[in-house]
Design an enzyme around this catalytic site. Structure first.
Site, PDB file in Angstrom:
ATOM      1  N   GLU A  28      -5.649  -8.375   0.967  1.00  0.00           N
ATOM      2  CA  GLU A  28      -6.330  -8.147   2.298  1.00  0.00           C
ATOM      3  C   GLU A  28      -7.652  -7.855   2.153  1.00  0.00           C
ATOM      4  OE1 GLU A  28      -4.667  -4.837   4.456  1.00  0.00           O
ATOM      5  OE2 GLU A  28      -2.535  -5.650   4.125  1.00  0.00           O
ATOM      6  N   GLU A  39       0.615  -1.224  -0.039  1.00  0.00           N
ATOM      7  CA  GLU A  39      -0.136  -0.039   0.023  1.00  0.00           C
ATOM      8  C   GLU A  39       0.845   1.262   0.124  1.00  0.00           C
ATOM      9  OE1 GLU A  39      -2.838  -0.059   3.160  1.00  0.00           O
ATOM     10  OE2 GLU A  39      -3.923  -1.733   2.542  1.00  0.00           O
TER      11      GLU A  39
HETATM   12  C1  BGC Z   1      -2.911  -2.328   6.121  1.00  0.00           C
HETATM   13  C2  BGC Z   1      -3.192  -2.950   7.503  1.00  0.00           C
HETATM   14  C3  BGC Z   1      -4.381  -2.415   8.192  1.00  0.00           C
HETATM   15  C4  BGC Z   1      -5.495  -2.637   7.597  1.00  0.00           C
HETATM   16  C5  BGC Z   1      -6.952  -2.195   8.383  1.00  0.00           C
HETATM   17  C6  BGC Z   1      -4.472  -2.121   5.668  1.00  0.00           C
HETATM   18  O1  BGC Z   1      -4.644  -0.733   5.081  1.00  0.00           O
HETATM   19  O2  BGC Z   1      -2.485  -2.916   5.279  1.00  0.00           O
HETATM   20  O3  BGC Z   1      -1.757  -2.858   8.032  1.00  0.00           O
HETATM   21  O4  BGC Z   1      -4.210  -2.981   9.676  1.00  0.00           O
HETATM   22  O5  BGC Z   1      -5.672  -2.039   6.427  1.00  0.00           O
HETATM   23  O6  BGC Z   1      -6.475  -0.779   8.764  1.00  0.00           O
END
Ligand code: BGC
Length: 458
Positions: free
Chosen positions: A349, A164
């Site tokens: 994610e 990111e």
């Molecule tokens: C990140 C994580 C973070 C998650 C929730 C993502 O932007 O890669 O490290 O915990 O979002 O905020």
């Protein structure tokens, strides 16, 4: 289609600073996150990653838990300053050894390791030399990458460079809520450029010493105008350029979006041809992190993009105030294919922070909203695949409740509950449900949840 393609990879994600704890153990150097959390007032309740999930000491048990849950892949990140305490120069063998042992434990459990080289924890020693503002960082990052490739490539078959870049710059250099905590419009596009040059340099280095796959992980959020007005449409378009295209366009050889000059004004300078060429190294796969969408209205007070989010009526919001909007995941995956072509995609994610009731006496943690979020978003992935998008895997965020950066431990994203006093791990209902999803390759997604939240063995 009720199932996912054969070979679809199911896993979960974490990041080093959020779970490992022991940030200075065995010769590791401090990272910018270690510094940030130890600066009074910068994190909720003064929370730090000093202990976190104590994964550094408990990784063997954690891998056993991953196996029990049926995970096929585990996305984690490597702490640069464990391996190079000064960021460059001498390797700290003990730091490297931790990841060596972790990868071996994962492979022994039949779990594919998916390491990310940079998930926000820059060595503090490099920040002292300018960090992401110093163009030298492209070489520093490639050298660090090479050390990891030489040690682990072969056992690791799929690498990611950055996690990111947008959050690194927007949070770390523009708004200051994330390390290194700067608030400087002029620094922001410099950090963005150097991140993408570092990404390109690491990919180039990988082609010289590695034999498998390397990719980039970005967070994407489809942007919608709040109204049909020209001002709101322009706001949505600028937001899209800023968050979604700013990194992907150069990574895929499309140059920088024309909107960047408008957004950054005097702080913007065009990239040189050499910079554009370095950032555009071909990648083997792209990781998409998806949490929500943005419905945007024009707002002059929200410089530099001059756009603000509009809260939606009748929508569910997570504890981080993000709208649950699963259609946006389908949309953004289709958009990536349409704009950038047929690059293999992984959801690296996707997840939600919701209030988890305390663990009941029967050892169960009920998290129905997270079960629902998971199910909706997996159906959204399936819908994208059905239209021909090449999505090859899904990593939920996160395996564990962990340090949610400056929000500390106040927000829980895990499918596994962590009691931070005892370090006890308890799979939530969402983890139990996910186990059934994996075992059926997505086949249970259209069933009602109750039968599937019990452990597989029952
Ligand atoms: C990140 C994580 C973070 C998650 C929730 C993502 O932007 O890669 O490290 O915990 O979002 O905020």
């Amino acid at each position: 289609m009720t199932k996912f393609p054969d070979g679809f990879l199911w896993g979960a994600s974490t990041a080093a600073y959020q779970i490992e704890g022991s940030p200075l153990a065995d010769g590791a150097g401090p990272s910018i996150w270690h510094r940030f959390v130890h600066t009074p007032g910068l994190t909720a309740d003064g929370d730090t990653g000093d202990i976190a999930c104590d994964h550094y000491n408990r990784y063997r048990d954690d891998v056993a838990l991953m196996k029990a849950l049926g995970l096929q892949a585990y996305r984690f990140s490597i702490s640069w300053s464990r391996v190079f305490p000064e960021g460059t120069g001498a390797i700290n063998a003990a730091g490297l050894d931790f990841y060596d042992r972790l990868v071996d434990a994962l492979l022994a459990a039949g779990i594919q390791p998916l390491p990310t080289l940079y998930h926000w924890d820059l060595p503090a020693a490099l920040d002292d030399r300018g960090g992401w503002l110093n163009p030298e960082i492209a070489h520093w990052f490639a050298d660090y990458g090479e050390a990891m490739f030489r040690k682990l490539d072969g056992r690791v078959k799929r690498w990611a460079t950055l996690n990111e870049p947008w959050v690194v710059t927007d949070g770390g250099y523009l708004h200051g809520a994330l390390a290194p905590g700067h608030r400087n419009l002029f620094e922001t596009p410099i950090a963005s450029r150097n991140l993408m040059l570092a990404h390109g340099a690491a990919v180039q280095r990988y082609r010289a010493v590695g034999n498998h796959e390397i990719g980039l992980v970005v967070n994407l959020e489809p942007k919608f105008p709040a109204t049909d007005s020209d001002a709101d449409r322009a706001a949505a378009n600028r937001s899209d350029a800023y968050m979604n295209r700013q990194y992907l366009d150069p990574a895929f050889g499309l140059g920088c979006p024309s909107e960047m000059a408008e957004i950054f004004g005097p702080a913007w300078r065009d990239w040189t041809a050499d910079e554009l060429a370095l950032a555009a190294q071909p990648i083997d796969w792209l990781g998409v992190n998806y949490y929500t969408r943005g419905v945007m209205k024009h707002d002059d007070a929200k410089a530099p993009v001059c756009a603000d989010y509009v809260r939606q009526p009748h929508a569910t919001y997570t504890e981080t105030s993000w709208e649950v909007f699963e259609q946006g995941l389908t949309d953004i995956l289709v958009w990536v294919k349409d704009r950038y072509g047929d690059v293999p995609l992984y959801i690296t994610e996707n997840g939600s922070a919701f209030y988890d009731p305390p663990t009941a006496n029967d050892g169960r943690v009920e998290d129905p909203l997270r079960v629902d979020y998971l199910k909706r978003h997996l159906r959204a992935v399936r819908a994208a695949i059905a239209t021909g998008v090449d999505v090859r895997g899904y990593m939920t965020w996160s395996l564990f409740d962990n340090l949610e950066w400056s929000l500390g431990y106040s927000k829980r994203f895990g499918i596994v509950h962590v009691d931070f006093a005892s370090q006890e791990r308890t799979p939530k209902d969402s983890a139990r449900y996910y186990t059934h999803v994996i075992a059926s390759n997505g086949g249970v997604l259209d069933d009602p949840p109750p039968p599937h939240i019990r452990p597989v063995a029952e």
